[in-house]
Design a protein around this motif. Structure first.
Motif, PDB file in Angstrom:
ATOM      1  N   VAL A   1      31.974 -16.535 104.877  1.00  0.00           N
ATOM      2  CA  VAL A   1      30.879 -15.553 106.205  1.00  0.00           C
ATOM      3  C   VAL A   1      30.020 -15.044 105.218  1.00  0.00           C
ATOM      4  O   VAL A   1      29.909 -14.758 104.499  1.00  0.00           O
ATOM      5  CB  VAL A   1      32.305 -14.423 106.524  1.00  0.00           C
ATOM      6  CG1 VAL A   1      31.159 -13.630 107.332  1.00  0.00           C
ATOM      7  CG2 VAL A   1      33.464 -14.922 107.032  1.00  0.00           C
ATOM      8  N   ARG A   2      28.850 -15.986 105.903  1.00  0.00           N
ATOM      9  CA  ARG A   2      27.614 -15.317 105.615  1.00  0.00           C
ATOM     10  C   ARG A   2      27.893 -16.062 103.597  1.00  0.00           C
ATOM     11  O   ARG A   2      26.975 -15.110 102.741  1.00  0.00           O
ATOM     12  CB  ARG A   2      27.760 -14.079 105.508  1.00  0.00           C
ATOM     13  CG  ARG A   2      25.766 -13.570 105.185  1.00  0.00           C
ATOM     14  CD  ARG A   2      25.246 -12.407 105.482  1.00  0.00           C
ATOM     15  NE  ARG A   2      24.461 -11.884 105.064  1.00  0.00           N
ATOM     16  CZ  ARG A   2      23.805 -10.583 104.332  1.00  0.00           C
ATOM     17  NH1 ARG A   2      24.582 -10.034 103.923  1.00  0.00           N
ATOM     18  NH2 ARG A   2      22.120 -10.930 103.833  1.00  0.00           N
ATOM     19  N   GLY A   3      27.675 -17.056 103.156  1.00  0.00           N
ATOM     20  CA  GLY A   3      27.607 -17.425 102.046  1.00  0.00           C
ATOM     21  C   GLY A   3      29.127 -17.147 100.816  1.00  0.00           C
ATOM     22  O   GLY A   3      28.827 -17.482 100.145  1.00  0.00           O
TER      23      GLY A   3
ATOM     24  N   VAL B   1      35.872  -9.999 106.663  1.00  0.00           N
ATOM     25  CA  VAL B   1      34.447  -8.984 107.078  1.00  0.00           C
ATOM     26  C   VAL B   1      34.126  -9.123 105.220  1.00  0.00           C
ATOM     27  O   VAL B   1      33.973  -9.118 104.204  1.00  0.00           O
ATOM     28  CB  VAL B   1      34.792  -7.468 107.365  1.00  0.00           C
ATOM     29  CG1 VAL B   1      32.990  -7.100 107.328  1.00  0.00           C
ATOM     30  CG2 VAL B   1      35.557  -7.800 108.330  1.00  0.00           C
ATOM     31  N   PRO B   2      32.665 -10.035 105.840  1.00  0.00           N
ATOM     32  CA  PRO B   2      31.742 -10.011 104.676  1.00  0.00           C
ATOM     33  C   PRO B   2      31.458  -8.348 103.993  1.00  0.00           C
ATOM     34  O   PRO B   2      30.443  -7.209 104.655  1.00  0.00           O
ATOM     35  CB  PRO B   2      30.207 -10.587 104.520  1.00  0.00           C
ATOM     36  CG  PRO B   2      29.789 -10.427 106.353  1.00  0.00           C
ATOM     37  CD  PRO B   2      31.406 -10.356 106.660  1.00  0.00           C
ATOM     38  N   ASP B   3      31.104  -8.335 102.609  1.00  0.00           N
ATOM     39  CA  ASP B   3      30.758  -6.810 102.526  1.00  0.00           C
ATOM     40  C   ASP B   3      29.923  -7.567 100.892  1.00  0.00           C
ATOM     41  O   ASP B   3      29.923  -7.586 100.445  1.00  0.00           O
ATOM     42  CB  ASP B   3      32.013  -5.807 101.890  1.00  0.00           C
ATOM     43  CG  ASP B   3      31.610  -5.145 100.853  1.00  0.00           C
ATOM     44  OD1 ASP B   3      31.336  -3.653 101.561  1.00  0.00           O
ATOM     45  OD2 ASP B   3      31.436  -4.838  99.492  1.00  0.00           O
ATOM     46  N   GLU B   4      28.637  -6.257 102.005  1.00  0.00           N
ATOM     47  CA  GLU B   4      27.481  -6.736 100.546  1.00  0.00           C
ATOM     48  C   GLU B   4      27.235  -6.321  99.174  1.00  0.00           C
ATOM     49  O   GLU B   4      26.766  -6.961  98.319  1.00  0.00           O
ATOM     50  CB  GLU B   4      26.313  -6.325 101.729  1.00  0.00           C
ATOM     51  CG  GLU B   4      25.495  -7.308 102.632  1.00  0.00           C
ATOM     52  CD  GLU B   4      25.247  -8.098 102.187  1.00  0.00           C
ATOM     53  OE1 GLU B   4      24.808  -8.897 101.826  1.00  0.00           O
ATOM     54  OE2 GLU B   4      25.823  -9.237 103.421  1.00  0.00           O
ATOM     55  N   ASP B   5      27.704  -4.926  99.314  1.00  0.00           N
ATOM     56  CA  ASP B   5      28.124  -3.867  98.061  1.00  0.00           C
ATOM     57  C   ASP B   5      28.689  -5.008  96.833  1.00  0.00           C
ATOM     58  O   ASP B   5      28.299  -5.297  95.636  1.00  0.00           O
ATOM     59  CB  ASP B   5      28.251  -2.951  98.279  1.00  0.00           C
ATOM     60  CG  ASP B   5      27.889  -2.515  99.326  1.00  0.00           C
ATOM     61  OD1 ASP B   5      26.312  -2.345  99.321  1.00  0.00           O
ATOM     62  OD2 ASP B   5      28.070  -1.303  99.931  1.00  0.00           O
TER      63      ASP B   5
END
Length: 542
Positions: free
Chosen positions: A493-495, A510-514
């Motif tokens: 997911v998103r890389g 779920v992707p976590d940006e942090d």
């Protein structure tokens, strides 16, 4: 006395005498003279003797009671189209009828049309006796013709193949598609006949003729500048129902798409009651509704696609829609959607790509995703995800990409060499220096060059697909598994990539940006703006 130049007939109280001034006559001349003079009863022995010695002889006794004038006999055929004259000749010295006599006899019978004066004169001058001669002919009427409709495009005309023609029976279509402005039919007006006349001058009228007009329904009209021409005014399928023409904006196929129908390329919606068999194609600008299954076929639509039974693709089926795709199950197929892909039961060893979401949350026990690759712009949701170790990961795709690039380069080099040899052989051909051996080499090399180009194109397409798989959608995304996600599944997911090590249920990835990683959340977790989710399961699923 009667003469014919050489022969002479004379009468006295003793009888009728035959003599000749020379021997320049034939048997027929003798009998003809007797006939034209009405001497029908004569002494055969005397005639035979005359033919031998040529001496004057008495051919019969004279009977004044038998002497008669000529009789003109007029006869008419039953259809009154022909009239004949027969002369019952006068006896001996009585006069032969004149042309005026014959004409008077015809007029008295009412014969006034089509008189042949040459025939009448031949009877008189040739003294044709006891033989009917046609002297008047009627004029037959010229029959007209009914009006008719000429089909310029005939949807029921059998498919024709010339002896030297090669036909791709999968690519051909037996459904007639027309477009606005196409000329469909031409109306030909009735042609009136002309009257004839019998020998009595009575007119004979030809049969009555009938005009016809177009019988058509929606989608057709008479051309603005030519009312005898019927043209299409919409896109659609041309149908001829018992002489009534119409254009259907929706194509309704009552059975399978197979050799009886051929491949379909339609401008509107398509409704198929049966299945789409292997190697056939269905393309439509409108929606496609398939009640049966799709085998290893190509199905594409500018709208939505619904496949009620499912897809058994054998690795060859390709389904593409600009809108949504709804299907019961997918097995070994490639699907691309500009909207959503909704699968009611299982997804097996297939490649699915959707601009929006892939939803596989069927209620049945076999609702699951096994193998393949799923890719969605917003969301992937399924009931059961994967139960075997993945065989295709991005690393594998990178390795395939490297190998493909090397193969493509090698094949391009080989094609360049073939092109050089082909150019040389073609120059020999142009100069007339190509012998039979080199001609065979030219043919074989041309075929090899053609096949090599096909292989190169296929390799390039495969490379493009791998590069697309390696690219990750931008933005946020989410993968949801309602029941069980099995070990061996790789979620991207998103890389960010997450390899499932142990079974998990009712979960969202779920992707976590942090943290720069994928975290697990509850199935109903809302991630806000979504985009860019993919899954690899049992050999790749995105």
């Amino acid at each position: 006395m009667a003469e014919n130049g050489v022969l002479k007939l004379e009468a006295d109280n003793e009888g009728i005498w035959l003599s000749a001034s020379s021997r320049d006559y034939t048997d027929n001349d003798v009998y003809a003279l007797l006939k034209t003079k009405g001497v029908l009863r004569y002494d055969f022995k005397a005639i035979r003797k005359f033919l031998i010695d040529g001496l004057r002889c008495k051919v019969c006794m004279r009977n004044p009671q038998l002497e008669k004038d000529a009789r003109i006999i007029v006869s008419v055929t039953q259809d009154k189209m022909h009239a004949s004259v027969e002369i019952d000749p006068p006896f001996f010295a009585k006069p032969w009828p004149s042309v005026e006599d014959v004409m008077r006899a015809l007029v008295e019978r009412g014969i006034v049309y089509g008189l042949d004066k040459n025939s009448i004169e031949s009877i008189v001058t040739g003294k044709i006796a006891n033989e009917p001669v046609v002297v008047a002919n009627g004029l037959e009427p010229v029959e007209g013709s009914d009006g008719y409709i000429e089909l310029l495009k005939d949807p029921d005309k059998p498919f024709e193949v010339k002896d030297d023609e090669r036909v791709d029976f999968w690519e051909r279509s037996l459904i007639m598609i027309v477009h606005p402005g196409d000329e469909i039919a031409r109306r030909h007006s009735a042609v009136q006949g002309t009257s004839g006349y019998n020998v009595f001058g009575h007119a004979i009228k030809p049969q009555n003729v009938k005009n016809v007009d177009f019988d058509f329904k929606d989608g057709l009209k008479k051309a603005d500048n030519d009312p005898t021409l019927l043209v299409a005014c919409v896109d659609g399928q041309l149908k001829n129902s018992y002489g009534t023409l119409e254009i259907l904006p929706e194509l309704d196929v009552k059975h399978d798409v197979d050799f009886d129908v051929g491949s379909i390329d339609f401008t509107g919606a398509v409704n198929i009651h049966g299945s789409v068999r292997e190697n056939f194609k269905v393309n439509a600008h409108g929606n496609i509704d398939i009640h049966g299954t799709v085998e290893g076929a190509d199905v594409s639509s500018d709208g939505n696609i619904i496949i009620h039974a499912g897809i058994r693709g054998t690795g060859k089926a390709k389904i593409k829609a600009l809108g949504d795709i709804t299907v019961n199950f997918v097995d070994q197929a490639t699907m691309k959607s500009g909207g959503n892909i909704i699968v009611k039961t299982s997804i097996l060893h297939s490649k699915l790509s959707a601009r929006k979401a892939i939803i596989a949350l069927g209620r049945s026990d076999d609702a699951q995703v096994i193998g393949g690759r799923l890719e969605a712009g917003l969301e992937v949701s399924c009931k059961v995800l994967g139960n075997v170790t993945p065989e295709q990961l991005d690393d594998s795709n990178l390795e395939q990409k490297k190998i493909l690039k090397a193969d493509i380069l090698a094949l391009q080099t080989e094609i360049e060499k073939m092109d050089a040899n082909l150019n040389f052989l073609k120059s020999l051909q142009a100069s007339g220096e190509l012998d039979e051996e080199k001609r065979a080499t030219l043919l074989k090399l041309t075929q090899t060059r053609f096949q090599s180009q096909i292989n190169l194109d296929n390799m390039q397409s495969h490379l493009d697909e791998i590069e697309k798989q390696l690219s990750i959608f931008h933005g946020k995304g989410i993968v949801r598994v309602k029941e069980t996600c099995y070990p061996g599944v790789v979620v991207t997911v998103r890389g960010f990539t997450y390899r499932v090590e142990r079974p998990c249920t009712f979960v969202s990835f779920v992707p976590d940006e942090d943290s720069r990683m994928i975290v697990l959340r509850d199935f109903n977790y809302m991630a806000g703006s979504l985009g860019g989710a993919s899954i690899n399961s049992s050999g790749g699923k995105k």
